[in-house]
Design a protein around this motif. Structure first.
Motif, PDB file in Angstrom:
ATOM      1  N   VAL A  31      54.144  36.069  33.888  1.00 44.49           N
ATOM      2  CA  VAL A  31      52.892  35.495  34.385  1.00 44.49           C
ATOM      3  C   VAL A  31      51.761  35.883  33.449  1.00 44.49           C
ATOM      4  CG1 VAL A  31      51.384  35.190  36.381  1.00 44.49           C
ATOM      5  CG2 VAL A  31      53.756  35.896  36.725  1.00 44.49           C
ATOM      6  N   ALA A  32      50.840  34.957  33.209  1.00 37.65           N
ATOM      7  CA  ALA A  32      49.618  35.246  32.457  1.00 37.65           C
ATOM      8  C   ALA A  32      48.440  34.630  33.211  1.00 37.65           C
ATOM      9  CB  ALA A  32      49.702  34.685  31.045  1.00 37.65           C
ATOM     10  N   TRP A  33      47.499  35.487  33.634  1.00 38.20           N
ATOM     11  CA  TRP A  33      46.282  35.026  34.307  1.00 38.20           C
ATOM     12  C   TRP A  33      45.097  35.156  33.350  1.00 38.20           C
ATOM     13  CZ3 TRP A  33      49.282  38.507  37.512  1.00 38.20           C
ATOM     14  CH2 TRP A  33      49.869  37.901  38.628  1.00 38.20           C
ATOM     15  N   THR A  34      44.305  34.128  33.238  1.00 39.76           N
ATOM     16  CA  THR A  34      43.073  34.163  32.459  1.00 39.76           C
ATOM     17  C   THR A  34      41.901  34.044  33.423  1.00 39.76           C
ATOM     18  OG1 THR A  34      44.166  33.142  30.560  1.00 39.76           O
ATOM     19  CG2 THR A  34      41.761  33.067  30.614  1.00 39.76           C
ATOM     20  N   PHE A  35      40.873  34.895  33.234  1.00 39.83           N
ATOM     21  CA  PHE A  35      39.733  34.884  34.154  1.00 39.83           C
ATOM     22  C   PHE A  35      38.511  35.509  33.480  1.00 39.83           C
ATOM     23  CE2 PHE A  35      42.025  38.824  34.621  1.00 39.83           C
ATOM     24  CZ  PHE A  35      41.052  39.800  34.777  1.00 39.83           C
ATOM     25  N   PRO A  36      37.297  35.040  33.807  1.00 41.88           N
ATOM     26  CA  PRO A  36      36.073  35.671  33.316  1.00 41.88           C
ATOM     27  C   PRO A  36      35.683  36.832  34.222  1.00 41.88           C
ATOM     28  CG  PRO A  36      35.518  33.690  34.522  1.00 41.88           C
ATOM     29  CD  PRO A  36      37.019  33.787  34.531  1.00 41.88           C
ATOM     30  N   SER A  37      35.047  37.854  33.661  1.00 40.73           N
ATOM     31  CA  SER A  37      34.634  38.994  34.475  1.00 40.73           C
ATOM     32  C   SER A  37      33.548  39.783  33.770  1.00 40.73           C
ATOM     33  CB  SER A  37      35.834  39.909  34.772  1.00 40.73           C
ATOM     34  OG  SER A  37      35.474  40.949  35.663  1.00 40.73           O
ATOM     35  N   ALA A  38      32.701  40.462  34.569  1.00 36.60           N
ATOM     36  CA  ALA A  38      31.674  41.372  34.065  1.00 36.60           C
ATOM     37  C   ALA A  38      31.611  42.565  35.006  1.00 36.60           C
ATOM     38  CB  ALA A  38      30.318  40.671  33.976  1.00 36.60           C
ATOM     39  N   ARG A  39      30.917  43.611  34.588  1.00 38.07           N
ATOM     40  CA  ARG A  39      30.840  44.848  35.364  1.00 38.07           C
ATOM     41  C   ARG A  39      30.363  44.575  36.790  1.00 38.07           C
ATOM     42  NH1 ARG A  39      30.192  50.477  34.592  1.00 38.07           N
ATOM     43  NH2 ARG A  39      28.940  51.446  36.227  1.00 38.07           N
ATOM     44  N   ALA A  40      31.001  45.255  37.743  1.00 40.22           N
ATOM     45  CA  ALA A  40      30.640  45.120  39.153  1.00 40.22           C
ATOM     46  C   ALA A  40      30.539  46.513  39.756  1.00 40.22           C
ATOM     47  CB  ALA A  40      31.682  44.295  39.903  1.00 40.22           C
ATOM     48  N   ASP A  41      29.419  46.820  40.430  1.00 40.75           N
ATOM     49  CA  ASP A  41      29.236  48.130  41.047  1.00 40.75           C
ATOM     50  C   ASP A  41      29.995  48.249  42.365  1.00 40.75           C
ATOM     51  OD1 ASP A  41      27.586  49.026  39.008  1.00 40.75           O
ATOM     52  OD2 ASP A  41      25.799  48.167  39.939  1.00 40.75           O
ATOM     53  N   ARG A  42      30.362  47.101  42.933  1.00 41.82           N
ATOM     54  CA  ARG A  42      31.141  47.085  44.171  1.00 41.82           C
ATOM     55  C   ARG A  42      32.520  46.503  43.878  1.00 41.82           C
ATOM     56  NH1 ARG A  42      30.493  47.102  49.721  1.00 41.82           N
ATOM     57  NH2 ARG A  42      31.870  45.723  50.888  1.00 41.82           N
ATOM     58  N   TYR A  43      33.496  46.920  44.666  1.00 40.22           N
ATOM     59  CA  TYR A  43      34.854  46.423  44.470  1.00 40.22           C
ATOM     60  C   TYR A  43      34.886  44.908  44.636  1.00 40.22           C
ATOM     61  CZ  TYR A  43      39.899  45.908  45.039  1.00 40.22           C
ATOM     62  OH  TYR A  43      41.212  45.530  44.897  1.00 40.22           O
ATOM     63  N   THR A  44      35.392  44.215  43.623  1.00 39.63           N
ATOM     64  CA  THR A  44      35.513  42.759  43.667  1.00 39.63           C
ATOM     65  C   THR A  44      36.919  42.367  43.236  1.00 39.63           C
ATOM     66  OG1 THR A  44      34.685  42.533  41.401  1.00 39.63           O
ATOM     67  CG2 THR A  44      33.072  42.379  43.192  1.00 39.63           C
ATOM     68  N   ARG A  45      37.302  41.162  43.630  1.00 38.59           N
ATOM     69  CA  ARG A  45      38.613  40.633  43.258  1.00 38.59           C
ATOM     70  C   ARG A  45      38.397  39.375  42.424  1.00 38.59           C
ATOM     71  NH1 ARG A  45      42.816  42.234  46.774  1.00 38.59           N
ATOM     72  NH2 ARG A  45      43.685  40.155  47.040  1.00 38.59           N
ATOM     73  N   PRO A  46      38.868  39.372  41.163  1.00 37.05           N
ATOM     74  CA  PRO A  46      38.701  38.170  40.332  1.00 37.05           C
ATOM     75  C   PRO A  46      39.493  37.004  40.906  1.00 37.05           C
ATOM     76  CG  PRO A  46      40.143  39.749  39.251  1.00 37.05           C
ATOM     77  CD  PRO A  46      39.571  40.442  40.442  1.00 37.05           C
ATOM     78  N   ALA A  47      39.084  35.796  40.539  1.00 36.91           N
ATOM     79  CA  ALA A  47      39.662  34.576  41.133  1.00 36.91           C
ATOM     80  C   ALA A  47      40.952  34.178  40.421  1.00 36.91           C
ATOM     81  CB  ALA A  47      38.644  33.447  41.092  1.00 36.91           C
ATOM     82  N   LEU A  48      41.931  35.084  40.422  1.00 35.76           N
ATOM     83  CA  LEU A  48      43.233  34.755  39.862  1.00 35.76           C
ATOM     84  C   LEU A  48      43.885  33.649  40.684  1.00 35.76           C
ATOM     85  CD1 LEU A  48      42.623  37.477  38.491  1.00 35.76           C
ATOM     86  CD2 LEU A  48      45.034  38.060  38.767  1.00 35.76           C
ATOM     87  N   LEU A  49      44.633  32.794  40.012  1.00 34.04           N
ATOM     88  CA  LEU A  49      45.304  31.685  40.683  1.00 34.04           C
ATOM     89  C   LEU A  49      46.727  32.077  41.057  1.00 34.04           C
ATOM     90  CD1 LEU A  49      44.000  28.766  38.468  1.00 34.04           C
ATOM     91  CD2 LEU A  49      43.455  29.154  40.866  1.00 34.04           C
ATOM     92  N   ALA A  50      47.094  31.802  42.293  1.00 34.58           N
ATOM     93  CA  ALA A  50      48.421  32.134  42.815  1.00 34.58           C
ATOM     94  C   ALA A  50      49.181  30.859  43.131  1.00 34.58           C
ATOM     95  CB  ALA A  50      48.288  32.994  44.074  1.00 34.58           C
ATOM     96  N   LEU A  51      50.478  30.890  42.847  1.00 32.71           N
ATOM     97  CA  LEU A  51      51.362  29.750  43.102  1.00 32.71           C
ATOM     98  C   LEU A  51      52.341  30.114  44.208  1.00 32.71           C
ATOM     99  CD1 LEU A  51      52.204  28.984  39.363  1.00 32.71           C
ATOM    100  CD2 LEU A  51      50.453  27.871  40.762  1.00 32.71           C
ATOM    101  N   GLY A  52      52.554  29.185  45.131  1.00 33.92           N
ATOM    102  CA  GLY A  52      53.510  29.405  46.203  1.00 33.92           C
ATOM    103  C   GLY A  52      54.453  28.224  46.351  1.00 33.92           C
ATOM    104  N   PHE A  53      55.741  28.431  46.076  1.00 30.74           N
ATOM    105  CA  PHE A  53      56.734  27.351  46.126  1.00 30.74           C
ATOM    106  C   PHE A  53      57.533  27.423  47.426  1.00 30.74           C
ATOM    107  CE2 PHE A  53      55.779  27.791  41.674  1.00 30.74           C
ATOM    108  CZ  PHE A  53      55.784  26.482  41.210  1.00 30.74           C
ATOM    109  N   SER A  54      57.808  26.261  48.017  1.00 27.85           N
ATOM    110  CA  SER A  54      58.534  26.235  49.296  1.00 27.85           C
ATOM    111  C   SER A  54      59.523  25.074  49.358  1.00 27.85           C
ATOM    112  CB  SER A  54      57.542  26.138  50.458  1.00 27.85           C
ATOM    113  OG  SER A  54      56.679  25.017  50.292  1.00 27.85           O
TER     114      SER A  54
END
Length: 559
Positions: free
Chosen positions: A438-461
């Motif tokens: 897996v390779a996730w690409t995402f933009p990010s900068a310093r955050a003083d509070r805990y944050t979760r980057p907008a990684l994309l998730a795939l779910g197959f069914s």
């Protein structure tokens, strides 16, 4: 002379009484070094060396001074059930801004500790003979010298029972727990857990807080003991939970009946065949551990009954080292649900659980707890691997790497940048999901509070049989979803994904036709004749620059 973070000492912080002295033979001279912490300087430790040199000698004297942050004395007294000071307690103040806690204890029951100015949560257990009083204060603002008394007499009894149709059911787990939410987005958790509520009392002190700042829980579990007195072979489990937002209850009494529970039929699979076995726990609320792990048959089934209205999480630990956890799920009392475990296709799942918190950033640190072997039913999971790697790239340059698949901790830059998080694993055993990249690409900068980057998730069914196989020699639909990591920031509009399929373990790939269906997508593939495996390679992105490329080798079988 240097200070916190290598700062240069300001003028006047240290002053020597003389810059030069003459020492007679066999005599001595004294030089006094004065530290003035009243000058404009950063809080923290300042240190240096005072060096004296002569014709044939050199004397070095190290020195340091700590410039205290604004702080105050906190005097805390714990009283037992008779109102007498007692050292039989465990009392902690948690800094709600830094998530750093400080324990208070002296044998006579009264302790004074100097603490920095700030907001704190108080967590206390006072041991009273055969029992324990659980007392909490969600928030204390420390801006002056403060005295606090924690009194076991303020706690009232906890009495939890259940009237169940199974007459052999016995209470085997009792829990009173609570969590403080900190400014860093973390949880500080305390409480007591045992096999009975006997002797447990609970009480609140101070003003209530919001549910985001403080959550409490009273929970119990019942099952049928075997001949050896253990509960692992019970075909059923009942679990109750009562959640309190903003405060601890002042005592709690409840009798649960069958109508208060939802029914969840658990089905534990083993795609490799044969008897495997494992353990399972069931917990309400992420952040408060409230359940014991019990052995379960794998493959096998168990009927679980949980009280409605509360969010539940659970886990399945297999004896081969594979483990799965469920995200929080809420059930309605009186309803019946089915939950299937350990089925293909396997792959990354970014939903947060007790152990697997996904990918998050706090200040300049990226923490990765995103295992690659979640099951097809939506449970994040991990499995033994023969090789693994996780690496972070900043604007194309390697920033750090780990030898663990889906796990790592990396330093990030403060300025905005484009990051690529790569992770891969070769599974140690089994023929499904033999390798995942897996390779996730995402933009990010310093955050003083805990944050979760907008990684994309795939779910197959895809619709597979009990052997995790699909029919060969015909067209086949593979439904899947593309979504952002739950609780993430920086999301964009998801674009049309691309899916490729391979029937020769990645030697050749062919594109699948992808069409939107409902809130997700469907890839239309044509399986070849005969047994084999299907590998999937998927690329997806959004309008904010988030992107994922994921490859699962031998995602499911063909028959």
């Amino acid at each position: 002379m240097t200070g916190p973070d290598g700062a240069t000492a300001p003028a006047g912080l240290f002053t020597a009484s003389a810059r030069q002295v003459t020492v007679p033979a066999g005599g001595k001279k004294e030089v006094t070094l004065t530290a003035d912490t009243g000058v404009d300087a950063a809080d923290g430790t300042w240190s240096g060396r005072l060096v004296a040199t002569g014709q044939n000698s050199r004397l070095v004297t190290p020195f340091a001074v700590h410039r205290e942050v604004e702080s105050y004395d906190v005097t805390l007294t714990d009283l037992d059930a008779n109102g007498e000071p007692t050292g039989q307690h465990s009392t902690v103040l948690v800094n709600l801004d830094t998530d750093i806690d400080k324990a208070f204890w002296e044998p006579d029951g009264t302790a004074t500790v100097r603490m920095p100015k700030g907001r704190y949560g108080l967590a206390s257990r006072i041991f009273t003979g055969d029992g324990v009083a659980v007392i909490a204060r969600p928030e204390l603002v420390l801006d002056k010298d403060t005295s606090i008394t924690v009194d076991a007499r303020d706690a009232k009894p906890v009495e939890v029972t259940a009237t169940l149709p199974q007459k052999g059911a016995r209470l085997f787990q009792a829990n009173v727990g609570y969590s403080f939410g900190t400014a860093k987005g973390t949880l500080a958790t305390f409480g007591v857990m045992g096999s009975s509520f006997d002797g447990i009392s609970v009480g609140h002190t101070g003003s209530p807080a919001s549910g985001e700042k403080f959550t409490a829980l009273v929970s119990g579990q019942w099952a049928e003991p075997g001949a050896d007195g253990t509960y692992g072979n019970s075909p059923y489990l009942y679990a109750s939970a009562e959640e309190f937002e903003g405060r601890l209850p002042d005592g709690f009494q409840e009798n649960y009946e069958e109508r208060d529970f939802a029914t969840v039929r658990q089905d534990f699979r083993n795609p490799s065949g044969g008897e495997l076995g494992g353990f399972r726990y069931l917990d309400p609320i992420v952040g408060i551990v409230a359940g014991y792990a019990l052995p379960v048959p794998v493959p096998g089934k168990r009927v679980e009954h949980v009280t409605g209205g509360t969010a539940w999480s659970s886990a399945l630990w297999l004896n081969d080292g594979t483990m799965f956890e469920s995200p929080l799920r809420t059930y309605r009392a009186g309803r019946t649900y089915d939950d299937l475990w350990n089925t293909a296709p396997y792959g990354p799942n970014l939903n947060a659980t007790h152990t697997f918190t996904g990918v998050g950033r706090l200040e300049d640190r990226l923490t990765v707890k995103a295992p690659l072997f979640g099951d097809g039913a939506g449970h994040p999971g991990d499995a033994p691997v023969s090789a693994g790697r996780t690496a972070l790239y900043r604007d194309g340059e390697l920033a750090g790497e780990s030898a663990y698949a889906g796990f790592g901790s990396f330093t990030m830059g403060a300025d905005p940048a484009t990051y690529r998080l790569e992770t891969s694993a070769t599974r140690a055993s089994g023929d499904l999901a033999s390798r995942i990249d897996v390779a996730w690409t995402f933009p990010s900068a310093r955050a003083d509070r805990y944050t979760r980057p907008a990684l994309l998730a795939l779910g197959f069914s895809p619709r597979l049989d009990a052997d995790n196989a699909a029919p060969g020699g015909q067209a086949f639909k593979v439904p899947f979803t593309v979504s952002h990591q739950p609780g993430s920031t920086g999301r964009g509009k998801i674009k049309k994904p691309a899916v490729e399929v391979s029937y020769d373990d990645g030697k050749t790939w062919r594109s699948a036709r992808v069409a939107p269906v409902g809130k997700g997508w469907t890839a239309l593939v044509r399986h070849p004749e005969g047994p084999g495996f299907v590998s999937l390679r998927t690329t997806a992105g959004d309008s904010a620059g988030n992107r994922v490329t994921q490859t699962v080798m031998q995602a499911y079988r063909l028959k």
